[in-house]
Design a protein around this motif. Structure first.
Motif, short mmCIF file in Angstrom:
data_model
loop_
_atom_site.label_atom_id
_atom_site.label_comp_id
_atom_site.label_asym_id
_atom_site.label_seq_id
_atom_site.Cartn_x
_atom_site.Cartn_y
_atom_site.Cartn_z
N HIS A 184 0.81 -1.22 0.00
CA HIS A 184 0.00 0.00 0.00
C HIS A 184 0.84 1.27 0.00
N VAL A 185 2.15 1.13 -0.32
CA VAL A 185 2.96 2.33 -0.51
C VAL A 185 2.47 3.08 -1.75
N THR A 186 2.75 4.35 -1.81
CA THR A 186 2.36 5.15 -2.97
C THR A 186 3.16 4.73 -4.19
N MET A 187 2.48 4.52 -5.31
CA MET A 187 3.14 4.12 -6.54
C MET A 187 3.72 5.33 -7.25
N PRO A 188 5.05 5.37 -7.42
CA PRO A 188 5.65 6.52 -8.13
C PRO A 188 5.71 6.27 -9.64
N ALA A 189 5.77 7.32 -10.40
CA ALA A 189 5.99 7.23 -11.85
C ALA A 189 7.48 7.43 -12.13
N THR A 190 8.01 6.63 -13.05
CA THR A 190 9.42 6.76 -13.40
C THR A 190 9.63 7.23 -14.84
N ASP A 191 8.54 7.40 -15.59
CA ASP A 191 8.65 7.94 -16.94
C ASP A 191 7.32 8.58 -17.32
N ALA A 192 7.28 9.20 -18.48
CA ALA A 192 6.10 9.97 -18.88
C ALA A 192 4.87 9.08 -19.06
N ARG A 193 5.05 7.88 -19.63
CA ARG A 193 3.89 7.01 -19.83
C ARG A 193 3.30 6.58 -18.50
N GLU A 194 4.16 6.19 -17.56
CA GLU A 194 3.65 5.83 -16.23
C GLU A 194 2.95 7.01 -15.59
N ALA A 195 3.50 8.21 -15.75
CA ALA A 195 2.88 9.39 -15.16
C ALA A 195 1.48 9.62 -15.75
N ALA A 196 1.33 9.43 -17.04
CA ALA A 196 0.03 9.64 -17.67
C ALA A 196 -0.98 8.61 -17.19
N VAL A 197 -0.54 7.35 -17.06
CA VAL A 197 -1.43 6.30 -16.59
C VAL A 197 -1.82 6.53 -15.14
N MET B 192 6.54 -1.66 -13.08
CA MET B 192 6.21 -1.04 -11.79
C MET B 192 6.58 -1.96 -10.63
N LEU B 193 6.42 -3.26 -10.82
CA LEU B 193 6.86 -4.21 -9.80
C LEU B 193 8.37 -4.08 -9.59
N GLY B 194 9.12 -3.89 -10.68
CA GLY B 194 10.55 -3.69 -10.55
C GLY B 194 10.89 -2.44 -9.75
N THR B 195 10.16 -1.36 -9.98
CA THR B 195 10.38 -0.14 -9.21
C THR B 195 10.13 -0.36 -7.74
N VAL B 196 9.00 -1.00 -7.41
CA VAL B 196 8.65 -1.24 -6.01
C VAL B 196 9.64 -2.20 -5.36
N ALA B 197 10.03 -3.24 -6.09
CA ALA B 197 10.98 -4.22 -5.54
C ALA B 197 12.34 -3.57 -5.30
N GLY B 198 12.77 -2.69 -6.20
CA GLY B 198 14.03 -2.00 -6.01
C GLY B 198 13.98 -1.07 -4.81
N ASN B 199 12.87 -0.35 -4.64
CA ASN B 199 12.71 0.50 -3.47
C ASN B 199 12.75 -0.31 -2.18
N LEU B 200 12.09 -1.47 -2.20
CA LEU B 200 12.07 -2.33 -1.02
C LEU B 200 13.47 -2.85 -0.70
N ALA B 201 14.20 -3.25 -1.73
CA ALA B 201 15.56 -3.76 -1.51
C ALA B 201 16.45 -2.68 -0.90
N LEU B 202 16.33 -1.45 -1.38
CA LEU B 202 17.12 -0.36 -0.81
C LEU B 202 16.71 -0.06 0.62
N SER B 203 15.42 -0.03 0.88
CA SER B 203 14.92 0.33 2.21
C SER B 203 15.23 -0.72 3.26
N SER B 204 15.29 -1.98 2.84
CA SER B 204 15.48 -3.07 3.80
C SER B 204 16.89 -3.64 3.81
N GLY B 205 17.74 -3.17 2.89
CA GLY B 205 19.08 -3.73 2.79
C GLY B 205 19.06 -5.21 2.44
N ALA B 206 18.19 -5.57 1.48
CA ALA B 206 17.94 -6.98 1.17
C ALA B 206 19.04 -7.58 0.30
N LEU B 207 20.26 -7.59 0.83
CA LEU B 207 21.37 -8.19 0.09
C LEU B 207 21.28 -9.71 0.08
#
Length: 333
Positions: free
Chosen positions: A179-192, A259-274
């Motif tokens: 339920h984190v806020t979904m960010p846009a990483t490019d113009a198409r995502e932003a439009a959607v 978008m799953l890749g964006t969220v998964a990358g954010n999660l990996a950074l936030s949790s230190g999921a090495l």
């Protein structure tokens, strides 16, 4: 609720299971999957029941037990549910079931009933799965003793962490990261996402990375591209994408995986999921070839100065049919 310390191994002599099998259940928004667990810690006699056919988990469990007729009544149970678990009262997020853990334990005649978040059960399975149960999608080697992030789209978007303690045990951490806020990483995502923001007061990751999320993305993408929707359900969108008969359906699916890749990358950074990122849920394995060809990995690593950090983190897609059963089995033996 403080997460439990869990040792991921059945009792050596099987005495804990001698009195009868364990009863486990994976309860989601649509289905409740039940199984029994013997002294060896292996789930058997699994059945899938439609939640809509029963008033709650007690009625569903009784129907399951009446069908499989175990030689001895279960005395321990472990259920995982697609919602937060913070006490005795449990309310499913995408399912009208509401129940008390203690009342359910008593009604089923169990000595013990453990109820955890569904992705806690999935996270507990990660160290127990074999190479045959997973497919690697990029990255290097996992770092022993570091956290593992677990997430995956299905009816909703589940997210959990598995944190090793250094003494052979792990702490499974339930989160509501879907339920984190979904960010846009490019113009198409932003439009959607802008179109979806007209419908929802909060466009969470789950609004776009789930079965219903795929429908939301497809409808919004059709609006952005000025075409009439040709499919109305997630399964139909996926089928048309998989069969190569609808480019918009394919773009919607790739959009969701990105978008799953964006969220998964954010999660990996936030949790230190090495220790790695593990993708579960029913959607990604169903479209594995399309997933591997999607922008997932590129979006996962697209974190500027931390691109190299993320490029080293392995991502595995779990293909085991019922990974939650593997995790739950360890809670009843």
């Amino acid at each position: 609720m403080v997460p439990p310390l869990v040792t991921l191994a059945p009792s050596a002599d099987g005495t804990a299971a001698a009195a009868g099998p364990g009863l486990i259940a994976d309860i989601g928004g649509t289905n409740a999957r039940f199984a029994l667990v013997g002294p060896d810690g292996v789930a058997h006699d699994s059945r899938t029941l439609l939640c809509a056919d029963y008033e709650g988990p007690t009625a569903a469990a009784r129907a399951y037990l009446a069908e499989v007729r175990p030689p001895a009544a279960p005395v321990r149970g472990a259920f995982c549910v697609a919602c937060p678990v913070t006490g005795d009262a449990v309310a499913l997020t995408n399912n009208p079931w509401r129940f008390s853990v203690e009342a359910t334990r008593q009604a089923l005649g169990l000595d013990r009933l453990t109820v955890v978040n569904d992705f806690v059960a999935n996270a507990l399975a990660v160290p127990l799965l074999t190479d045959a149960d997973r497919v690697r999608v990029g990255g290097g080697a996992s770092v022993p003793g570091m956290p593992v992030a677990v997430l995956g789209p299905g009816t909703g978007l589940g997210v959990a962490l598995l944190v090793p303690t250094g003494d052979g045990r792990v702490v499974p951490v339930a989160t509501e990261g879907g339920h984190v806020t979904m960010p846009a990483t490019d113009a198409r995502e932003a439009a959607v996402l802008e179109r979806l923001a007209r419908r929802f007061d909060h466009v969470s990751a789950e609004r776009v990375i789930s079965g219903a999320g795929l429908v939301n993305l497809y409808q919004a993408l059709c609006g952005v591209e000025g075409v009439e929707p040709a499919a109305g359900e997630a399964a139909e969108i996926g089928r048309r994408a998989l069969d190569g008969e609808d480019d918009v359906c394919l773009r919607a699916l790739h959009l969701m995986f990105g978008m799953l890749g964006t969220v998964a990358g954010n999660l990996a950074l936030s949790s230190g999921a090495l220790g790695g990122v593990t993708i579960m849920g029913g959607i990604v394995p169903r479209y594995l070839d399309l997933f591997r060809a999607s922008p997932f990995r590129a979006k996962f690593e697209a974190k500027g100065r931390f691109r190299d950090y993320l490029a080293a983190i392995p991502v595995d897609v779990v293909t085991h049919r019922y990974p939650a059963f593997v995790g739950l089995a360890g809670l009843v033996v």
